[in-house]
Design an enzyme around this catalytic site. Sequence first.
Site, PDB file in Angstrom:
ATOM      1  CE  LYS A  78      -6.030   8.999  -0.692  1.00  0.00           C
ATOM      2  NZ  LYS A  78      -4.987   8.155  -1.303  1.00  0.00           N
ATOM      3  CB  SER A 158      -2.257   7.758   1.697  1.00  0.00           C
ATOM      4  OG  SER A 158      -2.673   7.652   0.340  1.00  0.00           O
ATOM      5  CB  SER A 182      -2.193   4.978  -1.207  1.00  0.00           C
ATOM      6  OG  SER A 182      -1.174   5.531  -0.435  1.00  0.00           O
TER       7      SER A 182
HETATM    8  N1  GLN Z   1       3.047   4.542   1.537  1.00  0.00           N
HETATM    9  C1  GLN Z   1       3.582   5.118   0.343  1.00  0.00           C
HETATM   10  C2  GLN Z   1       4.111   6.497   0.612  1.00  0.00           C
HETATM   11  O1  GLN Z   1       4.146   6.854   1.739  1.00  0.00           O
HETATM   12  C3  GLN Z   1       2.545   5.125  -0.734  1.00  0.00           C
HETATM   13  C4  GLN Z   1       1.583   6.233  -0.616  1.00  0.00           C
HETATM   14  C5  GLN Z   1       0.631   6.269  -1.741  1.00  0.00           C
HETATM   15  O2  GLN Z   1       0.493   5.309  -2.499  1.00  0.00           O
HETATM   16  N2  GLN Z   1      -0.006   7.409  -1.891  1.00  0.00           N
HETATM   17  O3  GLN Z   1       4.492   7.213  -0.252  1.00  0.00           O
END
Ligand code: GLN
Length: 491
Positions: A78, A158, A182
């Site tokens: 990532k 994400s 995410s």
């Molecule tokens: N979807 C969540 C957010 O927008 C989680 C994102 C994440 O876990 N990095 O913050």
Amino acid sequence: MSLLNLTIAGAAQALAAKKFSAVELTTAHNNAIAALNPRLNAYITVTPELALEQAKAADARIAAGTAGPLTGIPLAIKDLFCTAGVRTTAASKILEPFVPPYESTVTRQLLEAGTVCLGKANLDEFAMGSSNITSGYGPVENPWKRNGSDAKLVPGGSSGGSAAAVAARLALGATGTDTGGSIRQPASFTGLAGIKPTYGRCSRYGIVAFASSLDQAGPMARTVEDCAILLGAMSGFDTHDSTSAERAVPDFTAALSRGVKGLRIGIPAEYRMDGMSAEIAALWEKGILLLREQGAEIIDISLPHTKYGLAVYYIVAPAEASSNLARYDGVRFGKRVDGEDLIDMYERTRAAGFGAEVKRRIMIGTYVLSHGYYDAYYLKAQKVRNLILRDFNNAFDKVDAILTPTAPSAAFGLGEKMDDPVTMYLNDVFTVPASLAGVPAMSVPAGLSAEGLPLGLQVIGKHFDEETVFAVSAALERAAGFTALPSVRAE
Ligand code: GLN
């Protein structure tokens, strides 16, 4: 023999048996990425030459008899993990020119284990999002399609690039990070397994910070076993991260065959939300049945503060993000847009460098931390966060693990759920409570939607009890027998 359609465990055996070399395995993946990444956009940066060098070194280790279970295994990283000498963008334009001088602890440990880095996977900008559409480098296409439709779907977020890369056979596994879901939600959207370990299990050193009290690294792969192998190499105490835990790392793979006989599995009433789709409710029932059939005891439990999870998360996470992102000012890292004076330079740099979602979160975070609102929002959210943690601790007096759906729906279309940000935030309703409590949680593919898309179930465990999470997840995986493949994939 296809070199792309393997598990990590299977590839390691074949490498040890000299059925093919690490260079051949990496070359097959490099070629697949060259062919399919222009369409899927799963990688922001590809590193084929570096990958080949690492594969050669892996072959030397295999020949010398010093290889481990990850030697020669090609991975997607990532693009939130700093990689020495390899550009790291966090999917933000503000870090477009940033080449880190050092390696994150997690990726350093993976490199020491002999893995091969195929490239840096796409994500939502600074990991803020649930669909990968906030990336400054374009959205990622989910390799899965609805039955009879060619419409582009999101891979979740994400860690959407990591998810799409592994699902489409452009990597054998990937690193992800999970702040509020995410790893788990994109795993669910792409038919993969993915675990967010206990907060503190993996070092955060060298991971671009989003919300430091929530961020955790974890693996995404095609099987629960592959995740156990990867997590073993990613975990461990690190003096560079004061929140990393001084705990021995167990052999997670040893837990996979434990089974669930006699385990108590909690079903939280509060996750049965109003308006839960019949399909998700049915998937959950199926998971309960499968575990019961294998000898688990199913126990109804209550996590009464679940309903505040999203509200708390969307105060705490932006608050920490607004503070963490203050460092991108045009002076130290990445992009700079010159201005008339210093303040003007800051403003122009940040206006040009950050996307809309990141700006929204910086504003929300700055607001909830400001004098006069701090007590009403931030402090209150911290108190409720503690109540959510207490809910889990109380539940774990009665049960060994908790079973819930991972996400409220299957993958949705690119462009859907974009009318207002709150609709997008609802994606995280089942994943944020475990993040706020810091407990480990894993998503396992458990079935297909009526439209032919993968759906995941979430297994939540006690602090530092990833072994039970793996035991339950592996049992679910065996019982669910999920074998479907995405229609867009390298062969
Ligand atoms: N979807 C969540 C957010 O927008 C989680 C994102 C994440 O876990 N990095 O913050």
